[in-house]
Motif scaffolding. Structure first.
Motif, short mmCIF file in Angstrom:
data_model
loop_
_atom_site.label_atom_id
_atom_site.label_comp_id
_atom_site.label_asym_id
_atom_site.label_seq_id
_atom_site.Cartn_x
_atom_site.Cartn_y
_atom_site.Cartn_z
N VAL A 216 13.67 -92.34 -69.17
CA VAL A 216 13.27 -93.11 -68.00
C VAL A 216 14.51 -93.32 -67.16
CG1 VAL A 216 12.11 -95.18 -67.18
CG2 VAL A 216 11.53 -94.25 -69.42
N LEU A 217 14.43 -92.95 -65.88
CA LEU A 217 15.58 -93.08 -64.98
C LEU A 217 15.30 -94.16 -63.94
CD1 LEU A 217 16.31 -89.31 -64.32
CD2 LEU A 217 17.36 -90.80 -66.00
N ASN A 218 16.38 -94.76 -63.39
CA ASN A 218 16.18 -95.87 -62.47
C ASN A 218 16.10 -95.41 -61.01
OD1 ASN A 218 18.82 -95.16 -62.13
ND2 ASN A 218 19.59 -97.25 -61.96
N ARG A 219 15.46 -94.30 -60.73
CA ARG A 219 15.22 -93.87 -59.36
C ARG A 219 13.76 -93.47 -59.25
NH1 ARG A 219 18.91 -96.10 -58.18
NH2 ARG A 219 21.03 -95.45 -57.78
N GLY A 220 13.11 -93.88 -58.14
CA GLY A 220 11.69 -93.57 -58.01
C GLY A 220 11.34 -93.09 -56.62
N THR A 221 10.07 -93.28 -56.23
CA THR A 221 9.62 -92.76 -54.94
C THR A 221 10.41 -93.35 -53.78
OG1 THR A 221 7.85 -94.36 -55.20
CG2 THR A 221 7.25 -92.06 -55.49
N THR A 222 10.91 -94.59 -53.92
CA THR A 222 11.70 -95.18 -52.83
C THR A 222 13.00 -94.42 -52.60
OG1 THR A 222 12.47 -96.76 -54.47
CG2 THR A 222 10.86 -97.57 -52.88
N ASP A 223 13.45 -93.67 -53.59
CA ASP A 223 14.67 -92.86 -53.43
C ASP A 223 14.33 -91.40 -53.15
OD1 ASP A 223 16.61 -95.02 -54.39
OD2 ASP A 223 15.20 -94.88 -56.04
N GLY A 224 13.04 -91.13 -52.90
CA GLY A 224 12.63 -89.77 -52.56
C GLY A 224 12.31 -88.87 -53.74
N VAL A 225 12.22 -89.45 -54.93
CA VAL A 225 11.91 -88.65 -56.12
C VAL A 225 10.42 -88.31 -56.12
CG1 VAL A 225 11.92 -88.63 -58.64
CG2 VAL A 225 13.75 -89.76 -57.41
N ALA A 226 10.08 -87.07 -56.47
CA ALA A 226 8.68 -86.65 -56.52
C ALA A 226 8.40 -85.94 -57.84
CB ALA A 226 8.36 -85.73 -55.35
N LEU A 227 7.13 -85.81 -58.17
CA LEU A 227 6.73 -85.11 -59.39
C LEU A 227 7.26 -83.69 -59.37
CD1 LEU A 227 3.00 -86.11 -60.01
CD2 LEU A 227 5.03 -86.84 -61.24
N GLY A 228 7.76 -83.22 -60.51
CA GLY A 228 8.19 -81.84 -60.62
C GLY A 228 9.63 -81.60 -60.20
N ASN A 229 10.33 -82.63 -59.73
CA ASN A 229 11.74 -82.45 -59.38
C ASN A 229 12.55 -82.09 -60.63
OD1 ASN A 229 11.97 -85.13 -56.89
ND2 ASN A 229 11.35 -83.02 -56.71
N PRO A 230 13.41 -81.06 -60.53
CA PRO A 230 14.26 -80.76 -61.69
C PRO A 230 15.35 -81.81 -61.84
CG PRO A 230 14.65 -79.21 -59.90
CD PRO A 230 13.55 -80.10 -59.44
N VAL A 231 15.77 -82.04 -63.09
CA VAL A 231 16.80 -83.04 -63.38
C VAL A 231 17.92 -82.35 -64.16
CG1 VAL A 231 17.27 -85.24 -64.49
CG2 VAL A 231 15.02 -84.80 -63.55
N THR A 232 19.16 -82.59 -63.72
CA THR A 232 20.31 -82.00 -64.42
C THR A 232 21.26 -83.10 -64.88
OG1 THR A 232 21.53 -81.78 -62.38
CG2 THR A 232 20.26 -79.87 -63.07
N ALA A 233 22.20 -82.72 -65.72
CA ALA A 233 23.26 -83.63 -66.16
C ALA A 233 24.51 -82.77 -66.26
CB ALA A 233 22.91 -84.22 -67.52
N PRO A 234 25.70 -83.39 -66.40
CA PRO A 234 26.88 -82.54 -66.60
C PRO A 234 26.63 -81.62 -67.79
CG PRO A 234 27.53 -84.82 -66.30
CD PRO A 234 26.04 -84.79 -66.32
N GLY A 235 26.61 -80.31 -67.55
CA GLY A 235 26.28 -79.37 -68.62
C GLY A 235 25.11 -78.49 -68.26
#
Lengths: 169, 258
Positions: free
Chosen positions: B113-132
């Motif tokens: 669970v991440l602390n960013r949602g639709t108010t930050d422009g996040v939408a279903l299906g967005n890819p998520v990366t991390a260092p690596g």
């Protein structure tokens, strides 16, 4: 009509259930075994149904199950497993096979945590989303480990909740 | 009979009404994918996370700074060459940095669970990366939180290619930090340690995001088409992740639609 302290007790009960639903998102290394954490929700339903009737356990299990279905993917449903946990806890406790309360609680928590994980595994198998070998290997690891840690940490939730419920008299 | 019912109602009316209210609330929570509850969780976490948009810790050392500069210049060159050849350029926007406020709902899913949602422009299906490299995709959003299905979940399927040979395949999770890579055709040239990146042909993820390294080769006798991939991003101890909001969302697999 409900009196004020009574209402407070009920509110506290609902909030403690919600806290357990949130607790599964926390990863506390001290409370886990091989990366598998305590089944807080199963533990809460066991504590709730321990000195109540089977239909109270059923309702509590259904409600928390619905909340979990919202917090995570809705399928496979958690409602079925938790409702079973509620009903079986009340039923098993009726027999009073063990004098010691804590021991009975630990044993019931272990058995029902295993049962709960099994209901989820069976649903995954019926849905056919996960390869069968991988599914049952994972089930074996998860059900035993979570059953163990859940029964070991059962008193941690049981004592505060029991004292809270004693307030109703 | 009627008097008995009335007496029963007089005695239990509050219990019945209370139970009904709670049941309805639980049903509402289920139907809305607990958006209210996850937002409450966001606010419960603010002492840890902070209300301000905190920049992620600076992980760059001098070596990574150098590599980043080389990467930028190569990306620019690549873009120029693509425009010369009239190959469509995939737009790259700046990813949104997000902090991890919850992990692994129950034992049967690998999620964050991440602390960013639709108010930050996040939408279903967005890819998520991390260092690596790639860690997963967004499968549920509320106003302030996003739920990510990790690549280590057996329900996650990522179209990939082996960088060196160009061999294509699909990586599936196994609940662990290794995934199973199933090739589309027989592979004999793949070597241990080959890097695996997202395939540009996949419509689900942008191409060339690092996914992992080949850690076990196909068994020539039994599983000709299967290799094991070690994910490069540390999936267990993540604190920060980056959500690529610019990437157009797409329909989720059936299993994950509410």
């Amino acid at each position: 009509m409900l009196s004020r302290p009574n209402l407070m007790v009920h509110l506290g009960t609902v909030l403690s259930g919600l806290a357990c639903a949130y607790a599964q998102w926390l990863y506390l290394p001290g409370l886990s075994l091989g990366g598998v954490t305590v089944d807080w929700v199963v533990l809460w339903v066991v504590c709730f149904s321990f000195e109540r009737t089977w239909w109270q356990g059923l309702l509590a299990g259904c409600m928390l199950g619905l909340v979990l279905d919202g917090l995570g993917p809705a399928l496979p449903t958690h409602t079925l497993g938790l409702a079973l946990v509620g009903v079986l806890t009340a039923w098993l406790r009726n027999y009073r096979l063990l004098q010691s309360e804590v021991l009975a609680l630990g044993l019931i928590a272990f058995a029902l945590a295993v049962l709960y994980e099994t209901t989820l595994a069976l649903q995954f198998m019926a849905l056919g989303w996960v390869e069968t070998d991988l599914l049952w290997a994972h089930h074996q690891r998860v059900s035993l480990a979570s059953g163990l840690v859940t029964s070991l940490w059962a008193p941690l939730l049981w004592w505060p909740l029991r004292h809270w419920w004693k307030l109703t008299g | 009979m009627r008097a008995g019912l009335l007496r029963w109602w007089g005695r239990y009316q509050w219990q019945v009404v209370g139970t009904l209210v709670l049941l309805l609330a639980a049903l509402y929570i289920r139907q809305t994918q607990a958006q209210v509850l996850t937002d409450v969780w966001y606010w419960l976490n603010w002492p840890l996370v902070g209300l301000e948009v905190v920049p992620p810790p600076n992980l760059s050392t001098y070596r990574t700074l150098e590599l980043e500069q080389r990467l930028t210049s190569l990306e620019q060159e690549n873009e120029r060459l693509r425009t010369m050849l009239a190959v469509p350029v995939t737009p790259q926007s700046k990813p949104v940095a997000a902090q991890v406020i919850g992990r692994n709902g129950d034992h049967w899913w690998r999620t964050l669970v991440l602390n960013r949602g639709t108010t930050d422009g996040v939408a279903l299906g967005n890819p998520v990366t991390a260092p690596g490299g790639l860690i997963g995709e967004v499968v549920a959003v509320s106003d302030r939180t996003a739920r990510v299905l990790l690549v280590s979940d057996p329900l996650s399927k990522v179209g990939v290619q082996v960088n060196r040979t160009g061999a294509m395949g699909v990586v599936t999770g196994t609940y662990r930090s290794e995934g199973i890579l199933e090739f589309f055709d027989s592979q004999s040239q793949v070597k241990l340690g080959d890097t695996v990146v997202t395939s540009g042909l996949s419509s689900r993820f942008p191409g060339n995001l690092p996914v992992g390294k080949i850690s076990r080769l196909p068994d020539k006798r039994t599983e000709v088409l299967q290799a094991t991939v070690q994910f490069t991003a540390p999936l267990d101890g993540l604190q920060w992740a980056f959500i690529h909001t610019g990437v157009v969302s797409r329909p989720l697999p059936d299993a994950l639609t509410p």
